[in-house]
Design a protein around this motif. Structure first.
Motif, PDB file in Angstrom:
ATOM      1  N   UNK A 161       0.794  -1.612  -0.410  1.00 30.98           N
ATOM      2  CA  UNK A 161       0.087  -0.211   0.203  1.00 30.98           C
ATOM      3  C   UNK A 161       0.839   1.458  -0.388  1.00 30.98           C
ATOM      4  N   UNK A 162       2.467   1.043   0.197  1.00 29.53           N
ATOM      5  CA  UNK A 162       3.382   2.218   0.481  1.00 29.53           C
ATOM      6  C   UNK A 162       3.503   2.766  -0.614  1.00 29.53           C
ATOM      7  N   UNK A 163       3.227   2.009  -2.160  1.00 32.35           N
ATOM      8  CA  UNK A 163       3.637   2.591  -3.165  1.00 32.35           C
ATOM      9  C   UNK A 163       2.996   2.415  -3.755  1.00 32.35           C
ATOM     10  N   UNK A 164       3.161   4.057  -5.207  1.00 30.51           N
ATOM     11  CA  UNK A 164       2.803   5.104  -5.924  1.00 30.51           C
ATOM     12  C   UNK A 164       3.701   5.162  -6.712  1.00 30.51           C
ATOM     13  N   UNK A 165       2.596   5.319  -8.392  1.00 30.66           N
ATOM     14  CA  UNK A 165       3.555   5.661  -9.478  1.00 30.66           C
ATOM     15  C   UNK A 165       4.180   7.637  -9.575  1.00 30.66           C
TER      16      UNK A 165
END
Length: 433
Positions: free
Chosen positions: A6-10
């Motif tokens: 959940x701590x990932x993004x683009x």
């Protein structure tokens, strides 16, 4: 598409981002391969458990971080700040925690074959609890405590006879396990009676741990029922009062899209109902509750970033994508055939049109990170991130083939810092004579 973490993004530039930091920029700054972890997410996971302990047990207990999942001074300092306890399973973990300034009274010391030197270290430093595994350890601990003028507060590791639905190497609650003493054959009852008569030991509680990476509620509920019933039986039969119940950990996490973990506080809520019910039915006080999450604190907060060095297509057979790490920094595939997901750091949401095996650089045919991974097109020089590697990767890492171990980079609020530096070649030969 959602990431398994959940701590990932683009990011705005199209690159994978963790905790507000560009993974490609981190790879450039710290080199590859490297472990990268979101400190803010680790802290929030601790708070989820502490809030659940407060809500479902009225704060009558403690959450221990099972530090075999990831042991380093930085983590122990974080656990201290988040009001966690810790469990350690060796003199080395204990020493690291103490050197980090972790309060000894909040340390629980586990292990199925503790040495006299390790037990002495625990006694000398006032470790809060020693979790006794067997009668030989019990006798040694009683002797050492007497020689040192100490009284040790102890728990016993109990095998409740629960066969959790997980890999055979990480099932621990059934009778055929190297850990603990069994309920089924009277072993647990006998060793507690023996300890109750020993002058230098104080029997405080009982402990169980049924396994790891478990996705069902029922095994935890059943374990709690068996342990609470055992506590009540000890009181009725021998007037032995057990004040602490340590229910271990083992909550599953999401390594792949196919994994379906339950929210951690739901485990705690469900088990608390069982504990309270039997407490009322059998007329025994509600014990002080101890839990030991490890993997679920750190696993989904970390990734490992690698650089691709070769792409080898064997027509009609397989495509191998070789990276600059492997089983030395993640031995879980070769041990358990553990499954992971990987993404390309540049445009991580690109369509996955390629089936390839992500291979390591060690001189070993089994050095695989992901077999038959679904990936976008990958070329030499690309960065690839393997996800959910924050537990049992650094802690199980080796120097096989004399490859230095990786650094741990912590990110928080869009900034990064080293928690563990990368090993050098000089580090590799430091103890050579």
């Amino acid at each position: 598409m959602d990431f398994v973490m959940s701590c990932l993004s683009v990011g705005e530039n199209g690159n994978l981002s963790i905790g507000g930091c560009d993974v490609a920029a981190l790879a450039e700054e710290y080199g590859t391969p490297a472990y990268i972890m979101d400190e803010d997410q680790i802290r929030e996971n601790c708070r989820v458990y502490n809030r659940a302990m407060q809500e479902y047990y009225g704060g009558n207990g403690i959450v221990l971080y099972a530090s075999k999942a990831l042991s380093c001074k930085y983590i122990y300092r974080m656990m201290k700040e988040e009001n966690m306890g810790i469990d350690v399973v060796s003199g080395g973990e204990m020493y690291t925690a103490l050197k980090a300034g972790f309060p000894a009274e909040r340390i629980y010391f586990h292990g199925n074959n503790k040495t006299d030197d390790e037990l002495k270290m625990a006694l000398e430093n006032g470790v809060g609890r020693i979790v006794v595994d067997n009668v030989f350890e019990l006798e040694s601990l009683n002797r050492l405590s007497g020689e040192m003028g100490k009284t040790a507060d102890i728990l016993f590791r109990i095998k409740p006879g629960i066969d959790a639905h997980t890999h055979s190497f990480i099932r621990t609650g059934q009778i055929d396990s190297k850990f603990g003493v069994s309920l089924e054959n009277g072993e647990a009852e006998n060793i507690i009676k023996m300890a109750d008569d020993m002058e230098n030991l104080n029997v405080v509680g009982v402990h169980c741990h049924i396994g790891s990476q478990i996705f069902e509620l029922e095994p935890f509920e059943l374990a709690a029922e068996k342990m609470m019933t055992f506590i009540a039986d000890l009181k009725d039969k021998y007037d032995i009062s057990i004040k602490e119940l340590n229910l271990g950990g083992g909550y599953g996490i999401k390594y792949t899209e196919g994994d379906t973990p339950i929210d951690y506080d739901k485990y705690i809520q469900a088990v608390s109902k069982v504990v309270r019910r039997i407490s009322e039915e059998r007329g025994i006080p509600l014990p002080y509750i101890v839990m030991e999450p490890g993997r679920s604190i750190t696993a989904e907060t970390g990734l490992t970033v690698y650089r691709v060095g070769a792409v080898k297509e064997i027509p009609g057979v397989r495509t191998y994508i070789s990276v600059d790490g492997g089983m030395g920094d993640n031995p879980r595939y070769i041990l358990y055939q553990s499954e992971y997901e990987a993404v390309r750091v540049n445009n991580p949401l690109a369509e996955k049109t390629v089936t390839a095996t992500l291979a390591g650089k060690c001189c070993e045919s089994g050095d695989i990170l992901i077999k038959d991974a679904k990936l976008p097109e990958i070329k030499v020089g690309d960065l690839v991130a393997v996800l959910a590697t924050g537990a049992y990767n650094y802690s199980m890492a080796s120097n096989y083939n004399r490859i230095p171990r990786l650094p741990i980079v912590m990110v928080s609020g869009g900034k990064s810092r080293l928690a563990v530096k990368r090993e050098s070649y000089d580090d590799l030969i430091a103890n050579d004579l």
